[in-house]
Structures are given as C-alpha cells and as structure tokens.
Design a protein around this motif. Structure first.
Motif, PDB file in Angstrom:
ATOM      1  N   HIS A 336       0.958  -1.192   0.041  1.00 47.18           N
ATOM      2  CA  HIS A 336      -0.040   0.078  -0.024  1.00 47.18           C
ATOM      3  C   HIS A 336       0.828   1.333  -0.105  1.00 47.18           C
ATOM      4  O   HIS A 336       0.742   2.329  -0.664  1.00 47.18           O
ATOM      5  N   LEU A 337       1.999   1.020   0.672  1.00 49.93           N
ATOM      6  CA  LEU A 337       2.764   2.390   0.818  1.00 49.93           C
ATOM      7  C   LEU A 337       3.543   2.590  -0.583  1.00 49.93           C
ATOM      8  O   LEU A 337       3.528   3.757  -0.918  1.00 49.93           O
ATOM      9  N   SER A 340       1.147   4.186  -2.945  1.00 56.22           N
ATOM     10  CA  SER A 340       0.449   5.602  -2.238  1.00 56.22           C
ATOM     11  C   SER A 340       0.963   6.734  -3.140  1.00 56.22           C
ATOM     12  O   SER A 340       2.014   6.602  -3.667  1.00 56.22           O
ATOM     13  N   LYS A 341       0.379   7.803  -2.775  1.00 58.84           N
ATOM     14  CA  LYS A 341       0.966   9.125  -3.636  1.00 58.84           C
ATOM     15  C   LYS A 341       1.733   9.842  -2.657  1.00 58.84           C
ATOM     16  O   LYS A 341       2.143  11.028  -2.769  1.00 58.84           O
ATOM     17  N   LEU A 342       2.080   9.381  -1.379  1.00 56.94           N
ATOM     18  CA  LEU A 342       3.040   9.936  -0.524  1.00 56.94           C
ATOM     19  C   LEU A 342       4.349  10.173  -1.183  1.00 56.94           C
ATOM     20  O   LEU A 342       4.832   9.549  -1.751  1.00 56.94           O
ATOM     21  N   VAL A 347       6.636   7.851   3.288  1.00 61.04           N
ATOM     22  CA  VAL A 347       6.773   6.385   3.111  1.00 61.04           C
ATOM     23  C   VAL A 347       8.018   5.963   4.116  1.00 61.04           C
ATOM     24  O   VAL A 347       7.754   5.233   4.704  1.00 61.04           O
ATOM     25  N   ALA A 369      -5.927   1.383   3.664  1.00 57.75           N
ATOM     26  CA  ALA A 369      -6.053   2.067   2.384  1.00 57.75           C
ATOM     27  C   ALA A 369      -6.820   3.347   2.386  1.00 57.75           C
ATOM     28  O   ALA A 369      -6.536   4.200   1.541  1.00 57.75           O
ATOM     29  N   LEU A 372      -4.491   6.069   3.524  1.00 58.78           N
ATOM     30  CA  LEU A 372      -3.518   6.484   2.788  1.00 58.78           C
ATOM     31  C   LEU A 372      -4.180   7.085   1.439  1.00 58.78           C
ATOM     32  O   LEU A 372      -3.467   7.946   0.910  1.00 58.78           O
ATOM     33  N   ASP A 373      -5.565   7.023   1.178  1.00 59.03           N
ATOM     34  CA  ASP A 373      -6.017   7.522  -0.139  1.00 59.03           C
ATOM     35  C   ASP A 373      -6.389   9.021   0.218  1.00 59.03           C
ATOM     36  O   ASP A 373      -6.746   9.854  -0.512  1.00 59.03           O
TER      37      ASP A 373
END
Length: 537
Positions: A336-337, A340-342, A347, A369, A372-373
């Motif tokens: 998921h990391l 992700s858009k992080l 991260v 999820a 993180l979204d």
C-alpha cells in the motif's frame, strides 16, 4: 505456453513459497515452512514416518557463478550440520550444461539426483501440467499480464460487458491486484474454491474479503475470459446474466447486506440460494460463484434461516486478521505504501514504524487503504501523519464521522436516504425523495441539486453506475463500512434526523426500515411519528 521469469516476477519470500508448493505437489508430501528471517538452511522440512528428513531450499539468484560461490561458502556447512537424508534445491534462473552436476557434486550424499535440483525450465515445465494450475493461480504476479495488455483486454471486456457495473468492478479488481498480497488464507480459499466451484467468504469488516473475491475471479478468468467477470447485486442478477457456454465468475458482495431490510425479498433470495449453488456446481468447469458477507451478518441470517446452515458451513471460509501472519501483514503495508501518492519522507517514516503499525489491534487492509487515500495536509509532518494514522486505527468511526460532518447538509440527507432504501437505488427514486427534501428547505437559500450531491458523495461514500436493465443510473455505497457508520450515526442522533428523514420518505420500504431497525432506539415521540407515517403511506 508459460515461461515465467521467477526472478523478475517474484520477491524472495514469494519464490520460497512457490518452490515449496511445487515440491509438495510433485512429491506428495506436506512441508513445514518457516517465517521470514534466518532460515538456518531450511525453507521447507519434511520428516517421514521412519524419521527420514527432507530439506527444501529456494535460491533466488540471477546467475550460476554467484549461486555456486554462496552455496559453497554459506550453505554447505549448514546442510552438513543439519545432515538431511535428502536435499532439494529450487533456483530462479535456467541452468546451463554441467551446472547441475557441479551442485550435485558439491552436496554429495545429500543430493542423489539432478531431479532434486529445480531450475527455471524445470519449474515452468511442471507448472504447465493442469494439476499444478492452482499453484499458478496462488501467485497473481505470475499470471498478471503487462498493464498495456491488460488495458487492451479491459477495453474489449467493457464493450462486451452485460452491465456497466461489472465493467467498473473489473477495473477495481485490476487496481486491487497491484496491492494484493497472496496470503495463506487466499491460498486456502483458492484450493477450496477450485474443488467446490462455490465459496462464501465471511469475516470481520475490512479484512480483505472483497479483494480476495476480485483476485479469485481474475485468477480463474485470466487472461482471455475477463468478459466473464460478473458483479451481481441479487440472485436475480445472476440468473439474468448466466450464459450456458461462457466461462463466468459471479460475485455477490456483502450478500445479506449489513442492515437486513426488505424482509420479504431477502427471504426469497435465501430460499433460492441452494438452487443457485446446485446450478453452479452442475455447470462443471464453466461457472464459479463467490459470496462475501460479514461474519456477524452471516450468523444473524442463519438464526433466521437455520435450514441454510449445512449449505453455508460447507462452502464458507472465515477470514480474520488473526489468520494473517506477521510477514503477510508487513507485505500488505509495504504494498500500500508503494502505490500510495505519499512523498518519500512520509513513506520512509512509516516504513521505520512498520512493526508498531502492523501490531496495532485494529490494523486491517481497508482501514489502511482509506487512510492512505485521503488528501494529505501540506502542513502535516511525517511524525504527525503517523500519529494521525495511529489515532485512526484507534477509532475508525471517528474518521467516517469527520467525513460525514464535512459534507453539505444536502449530501448528508442523500446518504441517509440511501441507507434506508434498497440498494442499489435508482437515481430517479432518489430524486423523488430529494424533491421532498427541497420542499422542506428555506426557499431563500441556495440548495444543491441532486447531481451535485452525488458528485460530492462519490468522493468518499457512494458509487453510481449505469444499468442497461433499468435503463438508468443506480446508486450504492462503495463499502459496507459506510453503511455501518451511518446506521450507528442515525441511532445515536435519532431525535435530530429521523423526523426530517420521515418527511422525505417516498417509499414504504424506507418507513419499514426505520420501524424495524431504528424505532427501538428512539423516544416515544419519534416512534409515534414513524408509526403514523407507516399508517398514512
């Protein structure tokens, strides 16, 4: 013809699992496997009734020279110390002439045959055998085509899809595959499903039942039959979309629903479930069925319909976070990391805290999820972001409440009306209710139209799709967790919301829902209002 590049497609732990699965099936044995970390030279262990010991080792290497050097320098003394009767080695690359012989000589007394040295070519040959098909399906990275090919297949499937919703859910399934971790419980589901053709995935909210359903369907249909992916909302949908000669998977997600409204229709569906299961089984190899439900909903349903217990016990598989191992929980977090858009600093900070995160008692894939979204506050530091995630795990209901309270009053009402209605709900039926709401509002203030409310809700709580059968747009919640929150929220705020909701109800089933599921939590005044509206309707 498969020719998998195991080194490129699989991570080290995944390759270890693949080698052990192949050896188990080839030898007809069950290997004891070990969690990640220092394995002391053992990835799989089998001890027969006479005490004879077989050790399996997987090595994910690119070339022979480095493998041979490490085997001699690092592994040989481990094997001598363990002193197995048989040593089986699986390697990710393809051997050249004479290379297997060198390894056999190195492990003289432990490897008696070159057949116990499995390379890329050997394993691909075994995986082409139909009896190994379930192993391929257990490792999605092996059969997932490139994104370019997938998009082409998807575009073709969308045109052929009987319903737009199935095409949209297929897109979601493909997105899910990017973060999916093939866990032990997934492999168990795959094995059970391949035998019975029907499976019921039950468990606590957010553990990944829908994701597992997506991947089971993709595994069965991959890659040329994706137009057989069918997302159904009722038993009726399944029967309408059955095509005798076509390879199809039917998914009934959250089958019994979270709230148990519309009693007469539910009972009819449940009584037809046995017939549907028999139909799927009799189709031999062309049809598969997946049903998902939360465990407490399943148990409530069985209390009202005990005649279904034998059927559901036979096909059900309970999914809980306790079933996930430490490595599986860690892999879920890392996947998921990764998607992700992080930014990197966030991260990296979460990566350093991974152990604390996965050991949180409320850790689960959906909660992770959703968090993180959500859009990141630019002023939030990595440490503050981590603390916010921790708070979210502590109280996920507060997260949904914050989202709900940020909605416009009009969107809040639409969400509550959808909750008390049969879903998916027709847009035109929602419009009938919304017109009643507009009539109650102050005409001097600007009121959002229904399309604007739907657009606002689609960012967090609901999804809309076009139905060819209904010749119109349908509305539904994007996950059961939203329904659970709204159900609790109305119960806790019944004095404020129910009188207003009653004045917007246009259909008897909405009033029936309030009477059956909310009245017991209300004051006498509100109960009387509900009863009066039921009588007047």
């Amino acid at each position: 013809m498969s020719n998998f590049d195991f080194h490129a497609l699989l991570e080290p732990l995944e390759f270890e699992g693949l080698v052990c699965d192949i050896v188990q099936l080839r030898e007809g044995i069950f290997l004891e496997t070990y969690k990640e970390g220092r394995d002391s030279g053992i990835d799989g262990l089998y001890i027969d009734s006479n005490g004879r010991k077989t050790i399996v080792q997987a090595k994910r290497y690119k070339n022979f020279n480095k493998l041979c050097r490490d085997l001699e320098r690092l592994e040989l003394h481990k094997v001598r110390k363990l002193n197995p009767d048989r040593y089986i080695l699986g390697v990710s690359f393809e051997f050249g002439p004479g290379e297997k012989e060198k390894i056999k000589e190195l492990f003289d007394g432990y490897i008696s045959s070159e057949g116990d040295i499995l390379g890329k070519k050997d394993m691909n040959r075994l995986l082409r055998d139909p009896k190994y098909e379930w192993i391929v399906q257990a490792y999605p990275k092996l059969w997932m085509p490139s994104i370019t090919i997938f998009k082409k297949i998807l575009n073709e499937s969308v045109h052929r899809a009987a319903y737009k919703e199935s095409a949209e859910e297929l897109k979601e399934a493909l997105n899910t595959s990017k973060v999916f971790v093939p866990t032990r419980i997934y492999r168990e589901a795959l094995h059970k499903w391949s035998q019975n053709h029907v499976i019921i995935l039950s468990g606590e909210p957010g553990v990944g039942k829908t994701s597992m359903a997506y991947l089971l369907a993709l595994a069965y249909l991959q890659p040329n039959d994706l137009d057989g992916f069918v997302w159904a909302n009722s038993i009726d949908d399944v029967y309408k979309m059955l095509e005798d000669e076509k390879k199809q998977v039917f998914i009934l997600d959250d089958f019994w629903g979270s709230i148990f409204h519309e009693e007469h229709r539910r009972r009819n569906d449940e009584n037809r479930l046995n017939k549907l299961i028999k139909r799927i089984i009799e189709s031999k190899v062309t049809k598969r069925l997946i049903l998902t439900t939360r465990e407490y909903v399943l148990q409530q349903g069985l209390q009202k319909h005990p005649e279904l217990r034998d059927t559901l016990d036979k096909y059900s598989l309970i999914c809980t976070m306790e079933e996930y191992g430490y490595g599986e929980k860690t892999s879920i977090l890392f996947r998921h990391l990764y998607v992700s858009k992080l930014e990197y600093e966030y991260v990296n900070y979460l990566f350093g805290k991974y152990s604390e995160i996965i050991y949180h008692p409320n850790y689960n894939p959906r909660v992770l999820a959703i968090f993180l979204d959500k859009e990141l506050d630019k002023d939030c530091s990595p440490e503050e972001y981590y603390n916010e995630l921790w708070d979210y795990f502590d109280n996920p209901g507060a997260f949904w409440e914050s989202i709900f309270k940020e909605l416009s009053p009009e969107a809040q009402m639409v969400a509550l009306l959808l909750l008390i209605s049969s879903t998916p709900m027709r847009f035109i039926d929602m419009n009938t209710c919304y017109v009643k709401y507009i009539e109650l509002c102050n005409s001097n203030t600007k009121i959002l139209n229904l399309e604007e409310c739907i657009a606002e809700l689609e960012k967090t709580m609901i999804k809309s799709f076009y139905s060819e059968e209904e010749e119109g747009i349908l509305l539904k919640f994007n996950m059961p967790a939203v329904q659970d929150f709204l159900y609790s929220y109305i119960k806790e705020n019944s004095e404020q919301y129910i009188p207003l909701i009653l004045r917007c109800c246009a259909f008897f089933n909405q009033l029936q829902f309030l009477l059956e599921h909310q009245a017991k939590h209300c004051s006498h005044r509100v109960v009387n209002l509900i009863e009066q509206q039921c009588i007047l309707h």
